[in-house]
Structures are given as structure tokens and as C-alpha cells.
Design a protein around this motif. Structure first.
Motif, PDB file in Angstrom:
ATOM      1  N   LEU A   1      -7.873  -0.647   5.776  1.00  0.00           N
ATOM      2  CA  LEU A   1      -7.150   0.476   5.185  1.00  0.00           C
ATOM      3  C   LEU A   1      -6.724   1.467   6.274  1.00  0.00           C
ATOM      4  O   LEU A   1      -5.575   1.936   6.287  1.00  0.00           O
ATOM      5  CB  LEU A   1      -8.018   1.173   4.131  1.00  0.00           C
ATOM      6  CG  LEU A   1      -7.437   2.450   3.515  1.00  0.00           C
ATOM      7  CD1 LEU A   1      -6.118   2.160   2.801  1.00  0.00           C
ATOM      8  CD2 LEU A   1      -8.432   3.079   2.538  1.00  0.00           C
TER       9      LEU A   1
ATOM     10  N   CYS B   1      -9.522   0.109  -1.201  1.00  0.00           N
ATOM     11  CA  CYS B   1     -10.189  -0.998  -0.502  1.00  0.00           C
ATOM     12  C   CYS B   1     -10.475  -2.151  -1.450  1.00  0.00           C
ATOM     13  O   CYS B   1     -10.232  -3.326  -1.139  1.00  0.00           O
ATOM     14  CB  CYS B   1     -11.489  -0.510   0.129  1.00  0.00           C
ATOM     15  SG  CYS B   1     -11.260   0.548   1.584  1.00  0.00           S
TER      16      CYS B   1
ATOM     17  N   LEU C   1       0.837  -1.197   0.000  1.00  0.00           N
ATOM     18  CA  LEU C   1       0.000   0.000   0.000  1.00  0.00           C
ATOM     19  C   LEU C   1       0.874   1.250   0.000  1.00  0.00           C
ATOM     20  O   LEU C   1       0.613   2.222  -0.724  1.00  0.00           O
ATOM     21  CB  LEU C   1      -0.918  -0.005   1.220  1.00  0.00           C
ATOM     22  CG  LEU C   1      -1.769   1.263   1.418  1.00  0.00           C
ATOM     23  CD1 LEU C   1      -2.781   1.418   0.296  1.00  0.00           C
ATOM     24  CD2 LEU C   1      -2.473   1.238   2.774  1.00  0.00           C
TER      25      LEU C   1
ATOM     26  N   ARG D   1     -10.355   6.200  -1.441  1.00  0.00           N
ATOM     27  CA  ARG D   1     -10.295   5.120  -0.452  1.00  0.00           C
ATOM     28  C   ARG D   1     -11.017   3.871  -0.963  1.00  0.00           C
ATOM     29  O   ARG D   1     -10.553   2.739  -0.762  1.00  0.00           O
ATOM     30  CB  ARG D   1     -10.897   5.573   0.882  1.00  0.00           C
ATOM     31  CG  ARG D   1     -10.002   6.554   1.642  1.00  0.00           C
ATOM     32  CD  ARG D   1     -10.667   7.028   2.925  1.00  0.00           C
ATOM     33  NE  ARG D   1      -9.824   7.997   3.606  1.00  0.00           N
ATOM     34  CZ  ARG D   1      -9.019   7.725   4.629  1.00  0.00           C
ATOM     35  NH1 ARG D   1      -8.955   6.493   5.086  1.00  0.00           N
ATOM     36  NH2 ARG D   1      -8.291   8.664   5.191  1.00  0.00           N
TER      37      ARG D   1
END
Length: 670
Positions: free
Chosen positions: A63, A47, A29, A43
């Protein structure tokens, strides 16, 4: 520099302490956020990619936990060089220009002086995230970045090797090291072989240079079954003329090509459109732009080769014409191609202009031409944009040209592909009517009869049944739904590696067969096979809207329209955008996009229904009622009671209920 991605992920603190994140997924990430830069990501997008299969709440929680771990390593304070920025919808990693190796690497490529190029070469320790274990699914996220930096490194080694002027320099050492690292990863990288050949020659070691050339040829034969590119082969004559006699005795003469040559292609007449992309002319007088131009051509060839209905001439053959004045008709005869793409690159100060054109080799007629402008600072982004834009523009033009060829042939000489093209002309390029769809279905079935393995013909035939369903034209729905599903399944079975067959077959399995999961799987595979296929992105936008992912639906439709802005299916992608906005509760946008669709295809009841439903829920009942009157005139049998027969198979019950309720408010009879 605290963040390294080239050659593997390595992160250090300001105190030069190595930072390790709690989990492998957090590390990846972090790498994704570095690549995303200040623009960041939604976001929801992170995800879905990093925690697929989890509920929205679980994925968002994962997350947040990963971001806490990253913030712990890089706290946001007024002196922070690296920190996380974001809100409830989006997140980005903010880093200074010297914090990440890829930022410095890109900047040095743009600066372009030999010392800058050498610095960039030393930074390239290996492939992006080399050695990192990337789980299934995320390879699709990181793959494009890895491919982009591999191309940049290959262009860099070429540029740097040509900039060398004397042996023993730091630039020579950096170039040699980069070439060896590239070949350790992929022994078929010709740019690296050429760099080593030039370095050996610069040192006066012509025999070593010739051995490197032979090694290149042997590795290409072993791994790819191919000959060296014309640019590589063209290095041989000067080396041979200077090489010592003892090398000449052990070198098989016929293996060394003395001149760039045209690699002949089979003279078999293709029953599919065939195209060659010639080297683009460099009109700048700047040798650095030569590699930019070659990179564009290589990207176009690779992208076109993903369209299985095209015969695309390999780079080795088309680059044999580099630096030569050519007659397009002669090129067509020598390469046995119907179409040629050619173009040019011109640099003025910090501006770049790329022009491209598509030519019919039988007539010399120009079928398409366009130009693209950008800045030198964004040279690699511009290269990718130009390649995808040219591919998106010329594939519909090629199809149109092929349709015109088929129309001129007498009907007694038609084969499977000609029937298919005539079916396309009926289906995609006219105002839709029942008789047109019937004709198209008949022609597609004739194509399948002539060639029982013709996957796209089955897919297009199945698509005709989907149009009949959408318009309320099915005479015996149960039988026609079964036949449509049979044809769609046949298409995806035969076309496991055919993106078009998977796209349309998958769409029919979703809309007619009602199996959204199988539909999405087929369409996702199509996009994996050919990310440049606008048709696949178009149907992907539909299935994403049905699955309750309206933002992704809008994104995919927009990309389809950018890739192919004059596509005959543009009206369908506009409708998909309207449908997605309706599902997201944005009724004004839904009406606007569905209205655009109707301007292109006035007899499109799916778009009419979205206009009526969107106006009803936006409080414009008079406009909604007017559209319902138009729908009932087009399909007098449509009622609320049988509306389910034409509706998309919405995954979210709320989308379906709001749609039906809106049409009830608009006045659709019960």
C-alpha cells in the motif's frame, strides 16, 4: 477536470499529460480513493481488499509503495488541486470539485436544469471503469459504485428526455447520445428506449418511434423473456394515433399495448409470503421527483427479490397500478399477494420526505409504517438509504405476520413451511430455555421431514444444537456435535443460493464444527447473494471477531442493527459487538455491549461470560465475581476445565488465553 472514471480510467496532469501508474493495482487503488472522497478509507481496509492473502506487513508495504506512486503524480503542495492526505490509520484523496468527472456529474444532476442534465449526459461516456480489468475480489469493492452510476445514468436519460421541448437542441443531442451509449452496453435499458421513442416523436417521426418500441419489446423478450414496463407500453396509443398508414399495415396489432394493464399472476396459492411494491406517490407536484420515487421502488423490489423465501412481484406487474387509485384488497386478489408495500415522496424547498408502509392485503391492516427525511443534495444517497431501511424493516414484519398466520392454522393442516414458522416463533421470539430450544428443534426437523429439500429448516435445526452447546445443554456432546455438523452441511449443500441457509449453516460449521475458514466462506457467499440480509451480517460479525478482525466485526454488527433495528436476533448482534471489543482490548465497550444483549435476552450465557471477562480485565473484580455467580447458577457444571466446550473457536491464541484468564480472575471454578 483531470480524472475520468466514467467510461474508463483516464488521468491527466495539470499540463494535460496522460498519467500512467506503475501497476494496474495502483490505478485501481487511485480510482477507489477518488470514489471514497474526503472521508477516505482505513489502511487496514485497503490492505485487505487490494492485497488479500498477504501478511499485514507485506500488505502495508504494498500500500505504501502504491501511495508513493500516486504522490509522485500528484505531489502535495500549497497549490495542489489533487493530493493524498492521511496518517498511519487512514488515507484519503483530496480533490477539488471540478477535478473528477463523477463529482461534476453528481453536481449537475442535483442542479437539474436541462442544460445541466445535458452536460451530465455528455460526461457519461460509459460505465464506471469500463474496460478496466478488475481482479476477483475487487469486483465486490467496485460493483456497488458501478451499479449506482448505472442507475443514475438511467434516471438521467429519463429526466432529460422528458425535459425536451423542441427538436434540434443541444439537450436533445446529449440525450440521444446517452441513450445510445446505454443501449450499447445493455440493450434492455427501457429508460433509454423510452428516451429515443420520445426524441423520434418530438421530431415528428412517429413511425420511427413505434419501431423503437417494437425493438424494445423484441430485445426484452430475447434477453429477459419479459414484456415492456407499463410506462413504456403507455407510449404506444398516442404514437399509433399519429402514425402514417403504411406503418399500421406492417405492425401486428396485438403486440402493441394500448393501455397500461395489470399483468396477471398465477393464482396458485403461495406457501411462502408474497409481496408487491406499488409505485410510490409523488406528492411534490415536481415531475423530477417521479423518477426518484420510481428509483426507490425499483431498488426495493431488487433488494426484496434477494430473499429467496419471499415471492416478489416483478416491477412490470406492480407498475401497472401507477397513477391509479387502488384498493389494497383488490390488488392482493389480482396479483395474488399477501402483502403490499406502498409509499409517497414529498419535496418542500430543499427537503425530501419519503413515507412507506406495509399492508396485509387480506385485512387491510397496516403492519409497519415509517418515514425518512433528507436533503435534495443527497438525493441518491437518500434513495439507497430508504430502500435498504424499508427492506430491513419489513422483512422481520413479514416474518412475524407469517408466524401469526401459521399459529392460527389447525395442526392437522400444517405443511413444511408452517412447521418452520412455528419453530422460528419458539427459537427467536421467546426467552431462551432448554424446553424452548427442544421444541424449536422438533419443529424444524418436522419441516425437513415434510420437505427433504428445505435448506433453511436444516440450517435452523443445526442452529438449535449451537444454542445447546453455548448453554451447556448437550447431553451427549460427541453425537450432538456430529448431528449439528451433518445438518449444517446439508443446509449449505441444498442452499448454495440461499443466503439464510448459508448464514446459519456457516455459523454452525464454525462454532460447533470448529471450521472457521469454511464458516467464513459460507457467510461471505451469503452476503454476496444478499448484501441486505441482516442475519448474514450478524453472523459475519461473529466470525470476523473469531478470525481476529474486531474492527470489521463491529462494522458488520452495526450494519445488521441498522438494517433491522427491531430484529429478534438483535441480542446476538449486540453480543458479537461486545465480543469484538473484548478481542480488541476495549473492555469497557465489551461490557457495555454484552450488557445490552442481556437486557434483551437475560438467559444468554455467552453475553454473561463477556461481561464477567471484560469487568475482570477492566479491574472491576466485584462486578466480575457477581456475574460469575450468575453464570454458575445458570450452568452449575461450568468449570475452567470444560470451558473450551462453550468458547468461540478463536483464531488468535491471545484472544482465547485472555478470555480464559479473565474468567479465572473473575472466579470461575477450576
Amino acid at each position: 477536470m483531470r480524472i475520468r472514471l466514467l467510461g474508463g480510467l483516464e488521468v491527466t496532469s495539470p499540463e494535460l499529460r496522460q498519467i500512467r501508474f506503475a501497476t494496474r493495482k495502483t490505478s485501481l487503488l487511485f480510482a477507489a480513493l477518488v470514489l471514497g472522497g474526503r472521508r477516505g478509507y482505513r489502511r487496514e481496509q485497503l490492505c485487505e481488499a487490494f492485497w488479500p492473502g498477504r501478511s499485514n506487513g507485506q500488505a502495508r508495504s504494498s500500500l505504501r509503495q502504491a501511495l508513493v506512486d500516486i504522490r509522485r503524480a500528484f505531489p502535495a503542495d500549497k497549490d495542489a488541486g489533487v493530493y493524498i492526505d492521511g496518517d498511519q490509520n487512514a488515507v484519503a484523496l483530496i480533490a477539488g470539485p471540478d477535478e473528477a468527472d463523477i463529482s461534476i456529474f453528481d453536481r449537475k444532476l442535483v442542479d437539474g436544469r436541462p442544460a445541466d442534465l445535458a452536460f451530465a449526459a455528455d460526461l457519461y461516456r460509459g460505465e464506471l471503469l469500463a474496460g478496466e480489468s478488475i481482479p476477483d475480489g475487487l469486483d465486490e469493492w467496485f460493483g456497488p459504485y458501478q451499479g449506482m452510476y448505472q442507475r443514475k445514468a438511467q434516471q438521467l436519460v429519463e429526466r432529460l428526455s422528458l425535459a425536451l421541448s423542441e427538436p434540434g437542441s443541444a439537450e436533445e443531442s446529449a440525450c440521444e447520445g446517452l441513450a445510445e451509449r446505454l443501449l450499447a452496453s445493455d440493450p434492455t435499458v427501457e429508460a433509454a428506449h423510452r428516451a429515443l421513442i420520445r426524441i423520434h416523436a418530438l421530431r415528428g417521426h412517429e413511425n420511427a418511434a413505434l419501431r423503437q418500441l417494437e425493438s424494445c419489446r423484441a430485445l426484452l423478450q430475447k434477453h429477459l423473456g419479459a414484456e415492456p414496463e407499463a410506462l413504456t407500453a403507455s407510449l404506444a396509443p398516442s404514437l399509433q394515433s399519429r402514425a402514417r398508414p403504411e406503418y399500421q399495415r406492417i405492425t401486428p396489432g396485438p403486440d402493441v399495448v394500448s393501455q397500461p394493464q395489470v399483468f396477471s399472476v398465477s393464482t396458485k396459492h403461495h406457501d411462502r409470503p408474497s409481496v408487491a411494491v406499488l409505485p410510490f406517490q409523488n406528492l411534490s407536484g415536481d415531475m423530477e421527483q417521479e423518477y426518484f420515487a420510481d428509483g426507490i421502488v425499483e431498488d426495493i423490489i431488487i433488494a426484496l427479490a434477494q430473499f429467496r423465501h419471499l415471492y416478489v412481484i416483478a416491477r412490470n406487474s406492480s407498475f401497472a397500478y401507477k397513477g391509479r387509485a387502488v384498493d389494497i384488497k383488490q390488488v392482493g386478489r389480482e396479483l395474488d399477494v399477501r402483502y403490499v408495500v406502498e409509499g409517497s415522496v414529498r419535496r418542500t424547498a430543499d427537503r425530501l420526505r419519503i413515507a412507506g408502509q406495509l399492508i396485509d392485503t387480506s385485512t387491510g391492516a397496516h403492519l409497519w409504517a415509517d418515514r425518512f427525511d433528507g436533503t435534495v443534495a443527497n438525493v441518491f444517497d437518500l434513495q439507497d438509504q430508504v430502500a435498504s431501511s424499508i427492506v430491513g424493516a419489513i422483512t422481520p414484519r413479514l416474518e412475524e405476520a407469517e408466524i401469526e398466520r401459521a399459529k392460527r392454522k389447525p395442526t392437522e393442516s400444517l405443511d413444511a413451511y408452517d412447521y418452520y414458522l412455528r419453530g422460528l416463533a419458539a427459537f427467536d421470539r421467546t426467552i431462551t430455555s432448554r424446553s424452548v430450544i427442544d421444541d424449536a428443534l422438533r419443529l424444524f426437523m418436522k419441516a425437513a421431514d415434510h420437505d427433504p429439500e428445505f435448506a433453511i429448516a436444516y440450517a435452523r435445526a443445526a442452529r438449535c444444537y449451537a444454542t445447546r452447546k453455548s448453554n451447556g445443554w448437550m447431553v451427549n456432546p460427541a453425537e450432538e456435535i456430529a448431528e449439528a455438523t451433518r445438518l449444517a452441511r446439508r443446509a449449505v449443500e441444498l442452499g448454495r443460493d440461499d443466503a439464510i441457509a448459508l448464514s446459519y449453516g456457516g455459523y454452525v460449521l464454525g462454532y460447533v464444527g470448529g471450521d472457521l475458514d469454511e464458516s467464513a466462506a459460507c457467510i461471505d457467499r451469503a452476503l454476496l447473494l444478499n448484501p441486505n440480509l441482516a442475519a448474514a451480517l450478524g453472523v459475519s460479525s461473529w466470525v470476523k471477531a473469531c478470525l481476529g478482525e474486531p474492527e470489521k466485526a463491529v462494522e458488520h454488527a452495526a450494519l445488521a442493527m441498522r438494517l433491522s433495528p427491531f430484529d429478534p436476533r438483535l441480542f446476538a448482534w449486540q453480543f458479537n459487538t461486545g465480543l469484538a471489543h473484548f478481542c480488541a482490548g476495549r473492555y469497557d465497550e465489551a461490557v457495555a455491549w454484552a450488557g445490552k444483549s442481556l437486557r434483551h435476552q437475560p438467559n444468554y450465557p455467552s453475553a454473561m461470560r463477556v461481561v464477567a471477562a471484560g469487568n475482570a480485565l477492566a479491574g472491576r473484580l466485584a462486578e466480575a465475581q457477581d456475574m460469575i455467580a450468575r453464570i454458575c447458577e445458570f450452568d452449575p457444571a461450568l468449570r475452567l476445565s470444560n470451558l473450551v466446550d462453550v468458547l468461540p473457536p478463536f483464531r488468535r491464541p491471545d484472544d482465547r488465553d485472555r478470555y480464559i484468564d479473565a474468567l479465572w480472575r473473575a472466579g470461575l471454578p477450576e
